[in-house]
Design an enzyme around this catalytic site. Structure first.
Site, PDB file in Angstrom:
ATOM      1  CE  LYS A 112       9.259  -3.434  -1.964  1.00  0.00           C
ATOM      2  NZ  LYS A 112       9.126  -3.629  -0.413  1.00  0.00           N
ATOM      3  CB  CYS A 143       6.832  -2.540   4.239  1.00  0.00           C
ATOM      4  SG  CYS A 143       5.895  -1.127   4.809  1.00  0.00           S
ATOM      5  CD  GLU A 158       5.002  -3.439  10.176  1.00  0.00           C
ATOM      6  OE1 GLU A 158       4.377  -3.398   9.626  1.00  0.00           O
ATOM      7  OE2 GLU A 158       6.430  -2.590   9.928  1.00  0.00           O
TER       8      GLU A 158
HETATM    9 FE1  SF4 Z   1       9.762   2.811  -0.715  1.00  0.00          FE
HETATM   10 FE2  SF4 Z   1       9.801   1.729  -3.129  1.00  0.00          FE
HETATM   11 FE3  SF4 Z   1       7.257   2.070  -1.857  1.00  0.00          FE
HETATM   12 FE4  SF4 Z   1       9.067   4.129  -2.882  1.00  0.00          FE
HETATM   13  S1  SF4 Z   1       7.955   2.624  -3.972  1.00  0.00           S
HETATM   14  S2  SF4 Z   1       7.638   4.105  -1.050  1.00  0.00           S
HETATM   15  S3  SF4 Z   1      10.873   3.462  -2.386  1.00  0.00           S
HETATM   16  S4  SF4 Z   1       8.760   0.924  -1.017  1.00  0.00           S
END
Ligand code: SF4
Length: 449
Positions: free
Chosen positions: A227, A168, A147
């Site tokens: 995720k 991410c 990145e």
């Molecule tokens: Fe984003 Fe998942 Fe981190 Fe929450 S836990 S900030 S949805 S990557």
């Protein structure tokens, strides 16, 4: 009783891979709707056509479930699938743990919130039957290099528009794809750390250990419900495409910190009594920059350390090793850093409602913007244990953040580019950032929803 409307509470489609809802437990208190509209900026933003499911509108962050006091909204569990993989003698089950899990898992078992429990976490997963336990801080370092190189290329050559936004956080990516598709060219093409980890395990690691990638089951332990949706994106089968087995997924399962704690409780594992154990190699070592990925501002700080060293040839100064302007729990932070001849202007945002307000303003002049959906970043993901309070308080968030910064400060390896395992994977496999193989396995594409 069906409460599926936007007036009182959040609707959850049956096909949602992250969250399930037991309508019989819902008392229409509206806590879920409040967080979804005010902090996430989704509820009410686009109502799906009557009669259709609403999965496109949901960005899978799960913050509705973290706010639900009635257990009506819950994380969709994948524990039984992972257990079945462990029981299967043909399968090699490879776990990878995200940075925030080690400062969240202890909340389920210890009196102290935010305890840094890395060694016990690894021991617990080994006790549950993992063949290997790797650290996603490794791939957080890989993400920063890919990145960061992409950002430097955009700045030096104008290859793509500025500012570059981080990619991410899958809930943020889906928020852009759904509500702000005009911003897609600004998203870094770098996969999330678990995206890179899965593709690297099934190619580089499998070849190095002479294992059949078909027999490897990749399990990510994350603080994140989004995720679960991310790993099911159709295009994330790059290892399989490379190896001529396109039905093979880069990542097979995601279980949250909360699910890991529940599983340990079911198996009556005494967490406090476990010995500390180390991660396995060769994806088991991360820098301090990889550790702080889990909190708001951490990705930015990691990127600035990397960019400074890459552009000047010198290690980052102390100021960039504790870059205070991007630390703390404000929803939007702005800063500038002198790197070589360039003044790099950055912003750090959490809460997609805050990000929406930022996008509706003038974004020109910024070089790099970090966005995480959850309050305070992944340390407060909806998959983190909530044994102490519902909802999670800022005091608990700050305990977890302090724990991560303390670990970073304690480490001698604090810059992603200095990680010897990362240097090894480039020498032996990827060859160079943004190179042909890196682009195939470590980068991805986005689309308008
Ligand atoms: Fe984003 Fe998942 Fe981190 Fe929450 S836990 S900030 S949805 S990557």
């Amino acid at each position: 009783m069906n409460h599926n409307n936007y007036q009182s509470c959040v609707a959850v489609a049956g096909s949602n891979p992250s969250i399930i809802k037991d309508e019989s437990l819902c008392v229409e208190c509206g806590h879920c709707l409040a967080v979804c509209s005010e902090e996430i900026g989704v509820a009410g933003k686009r109502i799906a056509p009557a009669g259709s499911e609403t999965e496109n509108a949901c960005i899978n962050c799960g913050q509705c479930s973290a706010a639900c006091p009635e257990q009506s909204l819950q994380v969709k569990s994948e524990i039984d699938d992972v257990r079945a993989a462990i029981r299967d003698p043909e399968k090699i089950v490879v776990f990878s743990t995200s940075p925030s899990v080690r400062v969240g898992i202890g909340d389920a078992f210890l009196d102290q919130a935010g305890a840094y429990a890395e060694g016990k976490m690894v021991a617990a997963i080994k006790t549950l039957g993992a063949d290997y336990v790797f650290d996603v801080t490794f791939s957080a370092d890989l993400t920063i290099i890919e990145e960061g190189c992409e950002l430097i290329k955009r700045i030096l050559t104008g290859s793509a528009p500025l500012p570059q936004f981080t990619s991410c956080c899958p809930a943020w990516v889906k928020f852009v794809e759904t509500y702000y598709p005009q911003i897609i060219p600004h998203l870094s093409s770098a996969k999330s750390p678990i995206g890179m980890q899965g593709a690297t395990i099934k190619t580089y690691f499998a070849a190095k250990q002479a294992l059949s990638p078909r027999h490897i089951v990749t399990v990510n332990v994350t603080p994140c419900t989004a995720k679960k949706a991310e790993i099911r994106r159709p295009e994330l089968n790059d290892a399989g495409k490379l190896l001529g087995e396109p039905s093979m997924r880069d990542n097979d399962y995601v279980i949250t910190t909360k699910e890991l704690a529940q599983w340990m409780q079911q198996e009556q594992i005494d967490f406090a009594a476990l010995p500390d154990m180390d991660f396995d190699s060769v994806l088991g070592k991360g820098s301090g920059a990889g550790v702080i990925f889990g909190n708001t501002g951490g990705v930015m700080e990691a990127a600035l350390r990397m960019a400074y060293q890459s552009l000047t040839g010198n290690p980052p100064p102390d100021k960039l090793l504790e870059f205070q302007p991007v630390r703390g729990l404000e929803g939007v932070k702005e800063a500038s850093a002198e790197i070589g001849d360039t003044t790099v202007k950055v912003a750090v945002i959490y809460g997609t409602a805050n990000a929406a307000r930022f996008l509706e303003g003038d974004i020109s002049g910024y070089h790099f913007v970090e966005v995480m959906t959850c309050p305070g970043g992944c340390i407060s993901g909806a998959g983190q244990p909530q044994m102490h309070t519902i909802p999670v308080t800022n005091d608990i968030r700050l305990s977890r953040i302090r724990s991560m910064y303390a670990e970073d400060a304690r480490m001698t390896l604090r810059n992603s580019v200095d990680n010897p395992e990362i240097q090894q994977v480039y020498q032996e496999f990827y060859k160079e950032p943004l190179g042909e193989l890196s682009e195939k396995l470590l980068h991805t594409t986005y689309y308008r929803r």
